[in-house]
Design a protein around this motif. Structure first.
Motif, PDB file in Angstrom:
ATOM      1  N   SER A 193       0.846  -1.184   0.000  1.00 55.84           N
ATOM      2  CA  SER A 193       0.000   0.000   0.000  1.00 55.84           C
ATOM      3  C   SER A 193       0.890   1.246   0.000  1.00 55.84           C
ATOM      4  CB  SER A 193      -0.891   0.018   1.241  1.00 55.84           C
ATOM      5  OG  SER A 193      -1.750  -1.091   1.274  1.00 55.84           O
ATOM      6  N   VAL A 194       0.371   2.335  -0.551  1.00 54.82           N
ATOM      7  CA  VAL A 194       1.096   3.604  -0.539  1.00 54.82           C
ATOM      8  C   VAL A 194       0.172   4.717  -0.062  1.00 54.82           C
ATOM      9  CG1 VAL A 194       2.777   3.002  -2.313  1.00 54.82           C
ATOM     10  CG2 VAL A 194       0.572   3.956  -2.995  1.00 54.82           C
ATOM     11  N   ALA A 195       0.771   5.748   0.522  1.00 53.67           N
ATOM     12  CA  ALA A 195      -0.024   6.895   0.952  1.00 53.67           C
ATOM     13  C   ALA A 195      -0.636   7.600  -0.250  1.00 53.67           C
ATOM     14  CB  ALA A 195       0.856   7.867   1.737  1.00 53.67           C
ATOM     15  N   TYR A 196       0.125   7.643  -1.315  1.00 55.08           N
ATOM     16  CA  TYR A 196      -0.348   8.231  -2.575  1.00 55.08           C
ATOM     17  C   TYR A 196       0.546   7.734  -3.695  1.00 55.08           C
ATOM     18  CZ  TYR A 196       3.749  11.237  -2.359  1.00 55.08           C
ATOM     19  OH  TYR A 196       5.050  11.682  -2.308  1.00 55.08           O
ATOM     20  N   TRP A 197       0.075   7.841  -4.901  1.00 50.20           N
ATOM     21  CA  TRP A 197       0.930   7.688  -6.065  1.00 50.20           C
ATOM     22  C   TRP A 197       0.621   8.763  -7.087  1.00 50.20           C
ATOM     23  CZ3 TRP A 197      -2.332   7.209 -10.022  1.00 50.20           C
ATOM     24  CH2 TRP A 197      -3.387   6.300 -10.020  1.00 50.20           C
ATOM     25  N   LEU A 198       1.615   9.066  -7.900  1.00 48.38           N
ATOM     26  CA  LEU A 198       1.500  10.004  -9.003  1.00 48.38           C
ATOM     27  C   LEU A 198       1.961   9.308 -10.265  1.00 48.38           C
ATOM     28  CD1 LEU A 198       3.329  12.900  -7.166  1.00 48.38           C
ATOM     29  CD2 LEU A 198       0.891  12.936  -7.717  1.00 48.38           C
ATOM     30  N   VAL A 199       1.240   9.486 -11.355  1.00 49.93           N
ATOM     31  CA  VAL A 199       1.641   8.911 -12.638  1.00 49.93           C
ATOM     32  C   VAL A 199       1.618  10.015 -13.688  1.00 49.93           C
ATOM     33  CG1 VAL A 199       1.151   7.232 -14.452  1.00 49.93           C
ATOM     34  CG2 VAL A 199       0.693   6.647 -12.066  1.00 49.93           C
ATOM     35  N   VAL A 200       2.771  10.265 -14.305  1.00 54.51           N
ATOM     36  CA  VAL A 200       2.833  11.185 -15.434  1.00 54.51           C
ATOM     37  C   VAL A 200       2.915  10.339 -16.695  1.00 54.51           C
ATOM     38  CG1 VAL A 200       4.076  13.076 -16.532  1.00 54.51           C
ATOM     39  CG2 VAL A 200       4.035  12.903 -14.038  1.00 54.51           C
ATOM     40  N   PRO A 201       1.837  10.270 -17.465  1.00 54.12           N
ATOM     41  CA  PRO A 201       1.842   9.436 -18.666  1.00 54.12           C
ATOM     42  C   PRO A 201       2.514  10.156 -19.826  1.00 54.12           C
ATOM     43  CG  PRO A 201      -0.312  10.432 -18.408  1.00 54.12           C
ATOM     44  CD  PRO A 201       0.526  10.892 -17.234  1.00 54.12           C
ATOM     45  N   LEU A 202       3.214   9.420 -20.645  1.00 52.75           N
ATOM     46  CA  LEU A 202       3.851  10.003 -21.820  1.00 52.75           C
ATOM     47  C   LEU A 202       3.138   9.501 -23.078  1.00 52.75           C
ATOM     48  CD1 LEU A 202       7.557   9.888 -20.615  1.00 52.75           C
ATOM     49  CD2 LEU A 202       6.068  11.878 -20.800  1.00 52.75           C
ATOM     50  N   LYS A 203       3.780   8.687 -23.886  1.00 54.00           N
ATOM     51  CA  LYS A 203       3.148   8.198 -25.108  1.00 54.00           C
ATOM     52  C   LYS A 203       2.224   7.017 -24.823  1.00 54.00           C
ATOM     53  CE  LYS A 203       6.866   9.511 -28.304  1.00 54.00           C
ATOM     54  NZ  LYS A 203       7.854   8.999 -29.292  1.00 54.00           N
ATOM     55  N   ASP A 204       1.304   6.784 -25.731  1.00 56.91           N
ATOM     56  CA  ASP A 204       0.440   5.601 -25.661  1.00 56.91           C
ATOM     57  C   ASP A 204       1.194   4.438 -26.288  1.00 56.91           C
ATOM     58  OD1 ASP A 204      -1.559   3.708 -25.626  1.00 56.91           O
ATOM     59  OD2 ASP A 204      -2.647   4.566 -27.332  1.00 56.91           O
ATOM     60  N   ARG A 205       2.118   3.862 -25.520  1.00 55.62           N
ATOM     61  CA  ARG A 205       2.924   2.766 -26.055  1.00 55.62           C
ATOM     62  C   ARG A 205       2.137   1.468 -26.172  1.00 55.62           C
ATOM     63  NH1 ARG A 205       8.676   2.844 -26.134  1.00 55.62           N
ATOM     64  NH2 ARG A 205       9.515   4.916 -25.676  1.00 55.62           N
ATOM     65  N   SER A 206       1.080   1.330 -25.368  1.00 61.05           N
ATOM     66  CA  SER A 206       0.304   0.089 -25.405  1.00 61.05           C
ATOM     67  C   SER A 206      -0.674   0.059 -26.575  1.00 61.05           C
ATOM     68  CB  SER A 206      -0.467  -0.091 -24.096  1.00 61.05           C
ATOM     69  OG  SER A 206      -1.372   0.982 -23.901  1.00 61.05           O
ATOM     70  N   GLY A 207      -0.920   1.223 -27.185  1.00 58.86           N
ATOM     71  CA  GLY A 207      -1.798   1.278 -28.351  1.00 58.86           C
ATOM     72  C   GLY A 207      -3.263   1.074 -28.046  1.00 58.86           C
ATOM     73  N   ASP A 208      -3.689   1.362 -26.806  1.00 62.02           N
ATOM     74  CA  ASP A 208      -5.092   1.146 -26.450  1.00 62.02           C
ATOM     75  C   ASP A 208      -5.915   2.429 -26.505  1.00 62.02           C
ATOM     76  OD1 ASP A 208      -4.084   2.490 -24.282  1.00 62.02           O
ATOM     77  OD2 ASP A 208      -4.681   1.004 -22.779  1.00 62.02           O
ATOM     78  N   GLY A 209      -5.319   3.514 -27.000  1.00 63.74           N
ATOM     79  CA  GLY A 209      -6.051   4.765 -27.128  1.00 63.74           C
ATOM     80  C   GLY A 209      -5.985   5.657 -25.902  1.00 63.74           C
ATOM     81  N   GLU A 210      -5.341   5.185 -24.815  1.00 65.86           N
ATOM     82  CA  GLU A 210      -5.162   5.979 -23.604  1.00 65.86           C
ATOM     83  C   GLU A 210      -3.682   6.218 -23.368  1.00 65.86           C
ATOM     84  OE1 GLU A 210      -7.027   4.666 -20.083  1.00 65.86           O
ATOM     85  OE2 GLU A 210      -8.988   4.341 -20.997  1.00 65.86           O
ATOM     86  N   ARG A 211      -3.338   7.405 -22.862  1.00 69.66           N
ATOM     87  CA  ARG A 211      -1.931   7.689 -22.610  1.00 69.66           C
ATOM     88  C   ARG A 211      -1.401   6.905 -21.429  1.00 69.66           C
ATOM     89  NH1 ARG A 211      -2.052  12.888 -21.251  1.00 69.66           N
ATOM     90  NH2 ARG A 211       0.146  12.858 -20.713  1.00 69.66           N
ATOM     91  N   LEU A 212      -2.258   6.573 -20.464  1.00 75.36           N
ATOM     92  CA  LEU A 212      -1.837   5.683 -19.383  1.00 75.36           C
ATOM     93  C   LEU A 212      -1.657   4.281 -19.947  1.00 75.36           C
ATOM     94  CD1 LEU A 212      -4.257   6.806 -16.541  1.00 75.36           C
ATOM     95  CD2 LEU A 212      -1.773   6.961 -16.449  1.00 75.36           C
ATOM     96  N   ASP A 213      -0.498   3.699 -19.704  1.00 79.61           N
ATOM     97  CA  ASP A 213      -0.228   2.344 -20.190  1.00 79.61           C
ATOM     98  C   ASP A 213      -0.454   1.334 -19.066  1.00 79.61           C
ATOM     99  OD1 ASP A 213       0.563   3.185 -22.776  1.00 79.61           O
ATOM    100  OD2 ASP A 213       2.546   3.714 -22.013  1.00 79.61           O
ATOM    101  N   PRO A 214      -0.988   0.148 -19.392  1.00 80.21           N
ATOM    102  CA  PRO A 214      -1.216  -0.877 -18.366  1.00 80.21           C
ATOM    103  C   PRO A 214       0.072  -1.210 -17.603  1.00 80.21           C
ATOM    104  CG  PRO A 214      -2.298  -1.472 -20.403  1.00 80.21           C
ATOM    105  CD  PRO A 214      -1.436  -0.279 -20.710  1.00 80.21           C
ATOM    106  N   PRO A 215      -0.032  -1.500 -16.288  1.00 82.77           N
ATOM    107  CA  PRO A 215      -1.277  -1.738 -15.558  1.00 82.77           C
ATOM    108  C   PRO A 215      -1.994  -0.470 -15.111  1.00 82.77           C
ATOM    109  CG  PRO A 215       0.542  -1.962 -14.049  1.00 82.77           C
ATOM    110  CD  PRO A 215       1.156  -1.723 -15.415  1.00 82.77           C
ATOM    111  N   GLN A 216      -1.411   0.716 -15.388  1.00 82.13           N
ATOM    112  CA  GLN A 216      -2.090   1.946 -15.002  1.00 82.13           C
ATOM    113  C   GLN A 216      -3.412   2.073 -15.775  1.00 82.13           C
ATOM    114  OE1 GLN A 216       1.217   1.532 -13.638  1.00 82.13           O
ATOM    115  NE2 GLN A 216       1.823   2.518 -15.538  1.00 82.13           N
ATOM    116  N   ALA A 217      -4.430   2.558 -15.086  1.00 85.71           N
ATOM    117  CA  ALA A 217      -5.729   2.805 -15.700  1.00 85.71           C
ATOM    118  C   ALA A 217      -6.334   4.027 -15.040  1.00 85.71           C
ATOM    119  CB  ALA A 217      -6.648   1.591 -15.540  1.00 85.71           C
ATOM    120  N   SER A 218      -7.184   4.729 -15.759  1.00 86.76           N
ATOM    121  CA  SER A 218      -7.737   5.990 -15.265  1.00 86.76           C
ATOM    122  C   SER A 218      -8.389   5.858 -13.896  1.00 86.76           C
ATOM    123  CB  SER A 218      -8.746   6.548 -16.273  1.00 86.76           C
ATOM    124  OG  SER A 218      -8.094   6.904 -17.471  1.00 86.76           O
ATOM    125  N   ALA A 219      -9.073   4.745 -13.654  1.00 84.96           N
ATOM    126  CA  ALA A 219      -9.779   4.568 -12.383  1.00 84.96           C
ATOM    127  C   ALA A 219      -9.203   3.433 -11.545  1.00 84.96           C
ATOM    128  CB  ALA A 219     -11.264   4.305 -12.653  1.00 84.96           C
TER     129      ALA A 219
END
Length: 255
Positions: A193-219
């Motif tokens: 567990s973490v107190a918080y996390w921050l994710v700065v997404p760059l390119k859509d390397r996974s090609g799924d149409g979202e800049r967050l790449d798995p396992p990161q997801a918007s929700a």
């Protein structure tokens, strides 16, 4: 005469082969140059994203010292930079969104460098046992009007409470790093567990149409461990702190 024509034909054929080789080599060199250029740009973007993540961490810590809680996520779709407060309090169940840059006194960055943000929130009816890090609450028993009433020391109590809880899959946590921390897999390798996390997404390397790449997801509350190397399918920059790490830093900030 016949020998001369044959010699000239051989010369012409040799010149054509030479030209073909030059074109092929030139094409390969151009491809390599463009690939190297892309690699340099990618590395520059990643360094900038890492710098911005560290700046956000500093802003988050300063906010915590001033307000005795962590910032409330910006739950807007586009990311307005404002905390999503309801009656001045972080809305129930709001633990993942955009980082609220404007609310912490920072400039809102361009969308390409805007960070996703998650904060640990586990409220408890008993204030001393509360672990909602986005809530400013008196947890140590200081009376109203006391200099330490609802200050950063109460956030430290909450962080200690989080540290004593079992890993919960609906709260911010880390998976592996593809190396010593094991596989990057939120289903089979939940690390901590973490107190918080921050994710700065760059390119859509996974090609799924979202800049967050798995396992990161918007929700999704699970992200890979900081330090995970760039891969063909992921270049996100992740920064986080465990409850113990952040509590230790905050203690040093106390007068």
């Amino acid at each position: 005469m016949h020998a001369t024509r044959s010699h000239r034909s051989a010369q012409k054929g040799f010149t054509f082969v030479e030209m073909a080789v030059v074109l092929v080599v030139g094409g390969l060199l151009s491809w390599a140059a463009f690939s190297a250029y892309d690699t340099v740009l990618d590395a520059k973007d990643r360094r900038q994203a890492q710098d911005m993540a560290r700046q956000v961490q500093s802003q988050l810590r300063a906010f915590a010292v001033r307000h005795g809680r962590l910032p409330c996520p910006d739950a807007s779709a586009a990311g307005t930079g404002l905390e999503s407060l309801v009656g001045g309090v972080c809305g129930t169940g709001n633990l993942i969104g955009w980082f609220p840059y404007v609310s912490v006194g920072a400039d809102l960055p361009v969308a390409e460098y805007r960070a996703r943000y998650a904060v640990y929130r586990a409220p408890n009816a008993s204030a001393p046992a509360d672990a909602d890090l986005a809530l400013n609450l008196e947890r140590s028993g200081d009376p109203l009007g006391h200099v330490n009433h609802r200050d950063v020391s109460d956030l430290i109590v909450a962080l200690n409470n989080v540290a004593g809880l079992a890993l919960a899959t609906d709260q911010p946590h880390l998976t592996g790093d593809g190396g010593v921390a094991g596989a990057v897999d939120c289903a089979t390798n939940r690390q901590m567990s973490v107190a918080y996390w921050l994710v700065v997404p760059l390119k859509d390397r996974s090609g799924d149409g979202e800049r967050l790449d798995p396992p990161q997801a918007s929700a999704g509350p699970c992200v890979f461990s900081p330090g995970t190397p760039v891969s063909a399918t992921n270049d996100d920059v992740v920064l986080s702190e465990s409850p113990t790490q952040l509590a230790g830093w905050l203690r040093k900030s106390l007068p």
